[in-house]
Design a protein around this motif. Structure first.
Motif, mmCIF file in Angstrom:
data_model
loop_
_atom_site.group_PDB
_atom_site.id
_atom_site.type_symbol
_atom_site.label_atom_id
_atom_site.label_comp_id
_atom_site.label_asym_id
_atom_site.label_seq_id
_atom_site.Cartn_x
_atom_site.Cartn_y
_atom_site.Cartn_z
ATOM 1 N N THR A 232 -8.421 -4.229 40.112
ATOM 2 C CA THR A 232 -8.744 -2.959 39.467
ATOM 3 C C THR A 232 -8.018 -1.807 40.148
ATOM 4 O O THR A 232 -7.447 -0.932 39.496
ATOM 5 C CB THR A 232 -10.263 -2.718 39.496
ATOM 6 N N ALA A 288 -9.760 -9.022 34.783
ATOM 7 C CA ALA A 288 -8.843 -8.007 35.331
ATOM 8 C C ALA A 288 -7.468 -8.606 35.599
ATOM 9 O O ALA A 288 -6.440 -7.932 35.418
ATOM 10 C CB ALA A 288 -9.432 -7.427 36.618
ATOM 11 N N HIS A 291 -5.431 -8.769 32.403
ATOM 12 C CA HIS A 291 -4.896 -7.434 32.100
ATOM 13 C C HIS A 291 -3.699 -7.117 32.998
ATOM 14 O O HIS A 291 -2.680 -6.595 32.534
ATOM 15 C CB HIS A 291 -5.976 -6.373 32.306
#
Length: 405
Positions: A232, A288, A291
């Motif tokens: 993140t 995450a 992504h």
């Protein structure tokens, strides 16, 4: 002084609490140490080690108070006898252990889970009571009372200020991971203020996650949490533009993402999944990772993300998880299917005051060309948001839907 407050407060408080054995007393002594520093530093200059100066001053004040109370025969449940304490400047290497002790103290199972989280955010993270109240969607006086009760319970129950023995760790680990995750979340998108990120809070959370990973490398959820924070945080530099305006994930410059953090986080995810029993943090980290590794927003493996959210909902049946899943559904089955899921979540009282629900709904309505309804949802979100960067973003989105005549 402001820099010392941001950087050193947690360390000074943790070291002082070990001497005082009373969180209220420790907090008062640390505050007095900062007041004393204002005069001393203006007169003598800022010391080479401001944190050590503040710690020594706060610890001496705590010892003085305890000795006075002993003279008056006050009934204070001491965790550490003041005579056994040498209030000299502590070694630098001991400071991180002091901070972890305070985390585990606040996460004692004798406290309710909400109290554990709130107390840790206040004492360990230095988050204001007002911001903690916003996180929990309760009035500030209510949260202040909860924190006060938690501190009093620690004192009254004589909860020891120490890292638990190995046998005690399983009973506290989930709470510790929860507060570290929430600490990072609070810093990743600040509940209030002008900036989107509180970098000092995210750095603190990452440090604690790494410390836990060193302490408990065989607990799968510990590296899972570290992976989630790394993946993140790898996008942090691209979340706003040069003027501080919020950028959606689809609009971020992926070439500027921290590839070292992404690689480390991805390796930790693979390790967690090899155990065969990935927990909720490892599953979130896997999302995450997808992504982070995708070449573009459109090229993201959205079907796999939906499946991971299905797994996450089993491990963590949260309405926030379901809301995030709806965003992924919109990329697989279209905005109409996602809107139906968002509307089904709207009656859930746990999402009352959660501005992301009307904001996501507005985005989906806009994609369906239902502009008037989208504008109304953006207005609802604006009434709930307290962060200036997010407010500016929502205001811009609303203006795009309602251009001047």
């Amino acid at each position: 002084m402001a820099d010392a407050h941001r950087r050193e407060w947690t360390f000074v408080l943790a070291a002082t609490a070990r001497v005082a054995g009373d969180l209220d007393l420790a907090e008062e002594c640390v505050q007095e140490a900062y007041v004393a520093a204002l005069d001393a530093w203006a007169r003598d200059g800022v010391p080479d080690r401001p944190g050590a100066w503040l710690t020594a001053t706060a610890r001496r004040k705590a010892v003085d108070v305890l000795r006075r109370r002993q003279v008056l025969r006050a009934k204070l449940p001491l965790l550490v006898e003041p005579e056994a304490i040498e209030p000299d400047i502590p070694d630098e290497v001991a400071v991180p252990d002091d901070r972890l002790r305070l985390v585990f103290t606040c996460c004692h199972p004798a406290l309710a889970r909400e109290a554990q989280v709130a107390l840790t955010l206040r004492l360990v993270c230095g988050v204001s009571t007002a911001d903690i109240a916003r996180v929990f969607l309760v009035p500030e006086p209510t949260m202040a009372a909860r924190i006060t009760r938690a501190k009093k319970k620690i004192t009254a129950a004589r909860i020891p200020y120490r890292v638990p023995e190995a046998a005690e760790l399983p009973g506290r680990l989930d709470a510790v991971l929860t507060v570290v995750h929430l600490l990072y979340t609070t810093g990743h998108t600040a509940p209030t203020g002008g900036g989107l990120v509180h970098a000092d809070l995210t750095a603190r959370a990452l440090h604690l996650a790494r410390t836990l990973a060193t302490l408990l490398p065989d607990e799968p959820e510990v590296p899972g949490l570290l992976a989630l924070l790394l993946l993140t945080d790898a996008r942090r530099a691209t979340r706003v533009d040069a003027e501080g305006r919020l950028l959606r994930l689809a609009d971020q410059d992926r070439s500027r993402w921290d590839r070292d953090a992404i690689d480390e986080g991805h390796r930790l995810v693979l390790d967690a999944f090899r155990t065969g029993h990935p927990g909720r943090y490892a599953v979130q980290a896997a999302i995450a990772s997808l992504h982070a590794l995708a070449p573009s927003y459109a090229a993201t493996d959205w079907p796999q993300i939906v499946r991971l959210y299905d797994t996450l909902l089993v491990r963590w049946p949260s309405p926030v998880v379901a809301l995030n899943r709806a965003v992924a559904v919109s990329m697989v089955d279209g905005p109409e299917a996602a809107l139906a899921e968002v509307d089904a979540l709207a009656p859930d009282t746990r999402l009352a005051g959660y501005h992301y629900l009307p904001a996501i709904r507005a985005e989906l309505l806009d994609r369906l060309d239902r502009r008037a309804e989208a504008a109304e949802s953006y207005r609802t979100a604006l009434a709930l948001v307290d962060n200036d960067a997010e407010r500016a973003f929502l205001t811009t989105r609303l203006a795009e839907l309602t251009p001047p005549r």
